[in-house]
Motif scaffolding. Structure first.
Motif, PDB file in Angstrom:
ATOM      1  N   MET A  94      31.299 -36.916  47.025  1.00 13.00           N
ATOM      2  CA  MET A  94      31.213 -38.092  46.167  1.00 13.00           C
ATOM      3  C   MET A  94      29.760 -38.347  45.788  1.00 13.00           C
ATOM      4  SD  MET A  94      34.019 -39.336  45.213  1.00 13.00           S
ATOM      5  CE  MET A  94      33.499 -40.899  44.596  1.00 13.00           C
ATOM      6  N   ASP A  95      28.856 -38.002  46.672  1.00 11.33           N
ATOM      7  CA  ASP A  95      27.425 -38.053  46.400  1.00 11.33           C
ATOM      8  C   ASP A  95      26.883 -36.642  46.471  1.00 11.33           C
ATOM      9  OD1 ASP A  95      27.313 -40.856  46.264  1.00 11.33           O
ATOM     10  OD2 ASP A  95      27.160 -40.999  48.437  1.00 11.33           O
ATOM     11  N   PHE A  96      25.842 -36.377  45.712  1.00 11.39           N
ATOM     12  CA  PHE A  96      25.151 -35.103  45.779  1.00 11.39           C
ATOM     13  C   PHE A  96      23.859 -35.306  46.545  1.00 11.39           C
ATOM     14  CE2 PHE A  96      27.983 -34.054  42.475  1.00 11.39           C
ATOM     15  CZ  PHE A  96      27.918 -32.707  42.209  1.00 11.39           C
ATOM     16  N   LYS A  97      23.513 -34.353  47.406  1.00 13.71           N
ATOM     17  CA  LYS A  97      22.177 -34.333  47.999  1.00 13.71           C
ATOM     18  C   LYS A  97      21.443 -33.227  47.262  1.00 13.71           C
ATOM     19  CE  LYS A  97      21.106 -35.005  52.383  1.00 13.71           C
ATOM     20  NZ  LYS A  97      20.957 -34.782  53.840  1.00 13.71           N
ATOM     21  N   ILE A  98      20.385 -33.612  46.556  1.00 10.26           N
ATOM     22  CA  ILE A  98      19.614 -32.642  45.790  1.00 10.26           C
ATOM     23  C   ILE A  98      18.176 -32.654  46.281  1.00 10.26           C
ATOM     24  CG2 ILE A  98      21.078 -32.641  43.742  1.00 10.26           C
ATOM     25  CD1 ILE A  98      19.220 -34.635  42.442  1.00 10.26           C
ATOM     26  N   GLU A  99      17.545 -31.484  46.198  1.00  3.05           N
ATOM     27  CA  GLU A  99      16.167 -31.322  46.652  1.00  3.05           C
ATOM     28  C   GLU A  99      15.307 -30.924  45.462  1.00  3.05           C
ATOM     29  OE1 GLU A  99      13.550 -28.542  49.699  1.00  3.05           O
ATOM     30  OE2 GLU A  99      15.719 -28.351  49.663  1.00  3.05           O
ATOM     31  N   CYS A 100      14.224 -31.652  45.252  1.00  2.00           N
ATOM     32  CA  CYS A 100      13.311 -31.348  44.151  1.00  2.00           C
ATOM     33  C   CYS A 100      12.667 -29.990  44.410  1.00  2.00           C
ATOM     34  CB  CYS A 100      12.244 -32.430  44.042  1.00  2.00           C
ATOM     35  SG  CYS A 100      11.032 -32.107  42.751  1.00  2.00           S
ATOM     36  N   ALA A 101      12.684 -29.121  43.406  1.00  2.00           N
ATOM     37  CA  ALA A 101      12.102 -27.787  43.545  1.00  2.00           C
ATOM     38  C   ALA A 101      10.571 -27.846  43.516  1.00  2.00           C
ATOM     39  CB  ALA A 101      12.609 -26.868  42.439  1.00  2.00           C
ATOM     40  N   GLY A 102      10.014 -28.960  43.038  1.00  2.00           N
ATOM     41  CA  GLY A 102       8.562 -29.093  42.967  1.00  2.00           C
ATOM     42  C   GLY A 102       7.950 -29.585  44.262  1.00  2.00           C
ATOM     43  N   CYS A 103       8.416 -30.752  44.745  1.00  2.00           N
ATOM     44  CA  CYS A 103       7.779 -31.365  45.920  1.00  2.00           C
ATOM     45  C   CYS A 103       8.642 -31.308  47.179  1.00  2.00           C
ATOM     46  CB  CYS A 103       7.417 -32.818  45.609  1.00  2.00           C
ATOM     47  SG  CYS A 103       8.827 -33.907  45.331  1.00  2.00           S
ATOM     48  N   GLY A 104       9.924 -30.946  47.059  1.00  2.00           N
ATOM     49  CA  GLY A 104      10.788 -30.820  48.234  1.00  2.00           C
ATOM     50  C   GLY A 104      11.449 -32.115  48.668  1.00  2.00           C
ATOM     51  N   HIS A 105      11.313 -33.192  47.900  1.00  2.00           N
ATOM     52  CA  HIS A 105      11.912 -34.484  48.234  1.00  2.00           C
ATOM     53  C   HIS A 105      13.437 -34.385  48.159  1.00  2.00           C
ATOM     54  CE1 HIS A 105      11.525 -39.100  47.824  1.00  2.00           C
ATOM     55  NE2 HIS A 105      12.708 -38.792  48.314  1.00  2.00           N
ATOM     56  N   LEU A 106      14.140 -34.874  49.187  1.00  2.00           N
ATOM     57  CA  LEU A 106      15.603 -34.909  49.201  1.00  2.00           C
ATOM     58  C   LEU A 106      16.093 -36.258  48.695  1.00  2.00           C
ATOM     59  CD1 LEU A 106      16.337 -33.228  52.621  1.00  2.00           C
ATOM     60  CD2 LEU A 106      16.891 -32.327  50.379  1.00  2.00           C
ATOM     61  N   VAL A 107      17.087 -36.244  47.811  1.00  2.00           N
ATOM     62  CA  VAL A 107      17.612 -37.464  47.209  1.00  2.00           C
ATOM     63  C   VAL A 107      19.131 -37.421  47.250  1.00  2.00           C
ATOM     64  CG1 VAL A 107      17.613 -38.882  45.124  1.00  2.00           C
ATOM     65  CG2 VAL A 107      15.659 -37.409  45.601  1.00  2.00           C
ATOM     66  N   MET A 108      19.751 -38.540  47.637  1.00  2.00           N
ATOM     67  CA  MET A 108      21.205 -38.688  47.557  1.00  2.00           C
ATOM     68  C   MET A 108      21.509 -39.470  46.285  1.00  2.00           C
ATOM     69  SD  MET A 108      22.837 -37.390  50.228  1.00  2.00           S
ATOM     70  CE  MET A 108      24.334 -38.294  50.472  1.00  2.00           C
ATOM     71  N   VAL A 109      22.343 -38.874  45.409  1.00  2.00           N
ATOM     72  CA  VAL A 109      22.646 -39.475  44.114  1.00  2.00           C
ATOM     73  C   VAL A 109      24.158 -39.443  43.907  1.00  2.00           C
ATOM     74  CG1 VAL A 109      22.118 -39.386  41.650  1.00  2.00           C
ATOM     75  CG2 VAL A 109      20.476 -38.484  43.276  1.00  2.00           C
ATOM     76  N   PRO A 110      24.740 -40.519  43.343  1.00  2.00           N
ATOM     77  CA  PRO A 110      26.178 -40.504  43.057  1.00  2.00           C
ATOM     78  C   PRO A 110      26.554 -39.368  42.107  1.00  2.00           C
ATOM     79  CG  PRO A 110      25.288 -42.715  42.822  1.00  2.00           C
ATOM     80  CD  PRO A 110      24.123 -41.795  43.006  1.00  2.00           C
ATOM     81  N   ARG A 111      27.717 -38.793  42.333  1.00  2.00           N
ATOM     82  CA  ARG A 111      28.191 -37.645  41.569  1.00  2.00           C
ATOM     83  C   ARG A 111      28.171 -37.899  40.057  1.00  2.00           C
ATOM     84  NH1 ARG A 111      31.533 -33.580  43.526  1.00  2.00           N
ATOM     85  NH2 ARG A 111      32.188 -32.193  41.869  1.00  2.00           N
ATOM     86  N   ALA A 112      28.647 -39.057  39.621  1.00  2.00           N
ATOM     87  CA  ALA A 112      28.728 -39.360  38.191  1.00  2.00           C
ATOM     88  C   ALA A 112      27.342 -39.344  37.548  1.00  2.00           C
ATOM     89  CB  ALA A 112      29.390 -40.717  37.980  1.00  2.00           C
ATOM     90  N   LYS A 113      26.347 -39.862  38.235  1.00  2.00           N
ATOM     91  CA  LYS A 113      24.990 -39.904  37.687  1.00  2.00           C
ATOM     92  C   LYS A 113      24.393 -38.504  37.564  1.00  2.00           C
ATOM     93  CE  LYS A 113      20.708 -42.442  38.059  1.00  2.00           C
ATOM     94  NZ  LYS A 113      19.983 -43.491  38.760  1.00  2.00           N
ATOM     95  N   VAL A 114      24.639 -37.656  38.559  1.00  2.00           N
ATOM     96  CA  VAL A 114      24.119 -36.281  38.511  1.00  2.00           C
ATOM     97  C   VAL A 114      24.796 -35.511  37.380  1.00  2.00           C
ATOM     98  CG1 VAL A 114      24.008 -34.075  39.732  1.00  2.00           C
ATOM     99  CG2 VAL A 114      23.505 -36.173  40.950  1.00  2.00           C
TER     100      VAL A 114
END
Length: 66
Positions: free
Chosen positions: A29-49
């Motif tokens: 339901m949420d995506f955990k995505i990692e920035c390829a530039g700085c490595g920051h992990l972010v949890m974002v709702p599926r619809a927004k991604v």
């Protein structure tokens, strides 16, 4: 939309570090995505991604027989 763990997403908007590429680390339901530039992990709702994806880059798995 078929997004899998390990895919690289090119997003419409940049992360504050300036990079617009993210690795998918978790899908649900949420995506955990990692920035390829700085490595920051972010949890974002599926619809927004899914709304903000410009392109999906997927590494084709190579099956080897041993």
């Amino acid at each position: 939309m078929d997004v899998q763990v390990g895919d690289k997403l090119i997003m419409k908007k940049n992360h504050p570090c300036g990079c617009n590429e993210f690795w998918v680390r978790r899908v649900g339901m949420d995506f955990k995505i990692e920035c390829a530039g700085c490595g920051h992990l972010v949890m974002v709702p599926r619809a927004k991604v899914e709304k903000n994806i410009k392109k999906i880059l997927r590494e084709e798995s190579q099956d080897h027989e041993y």
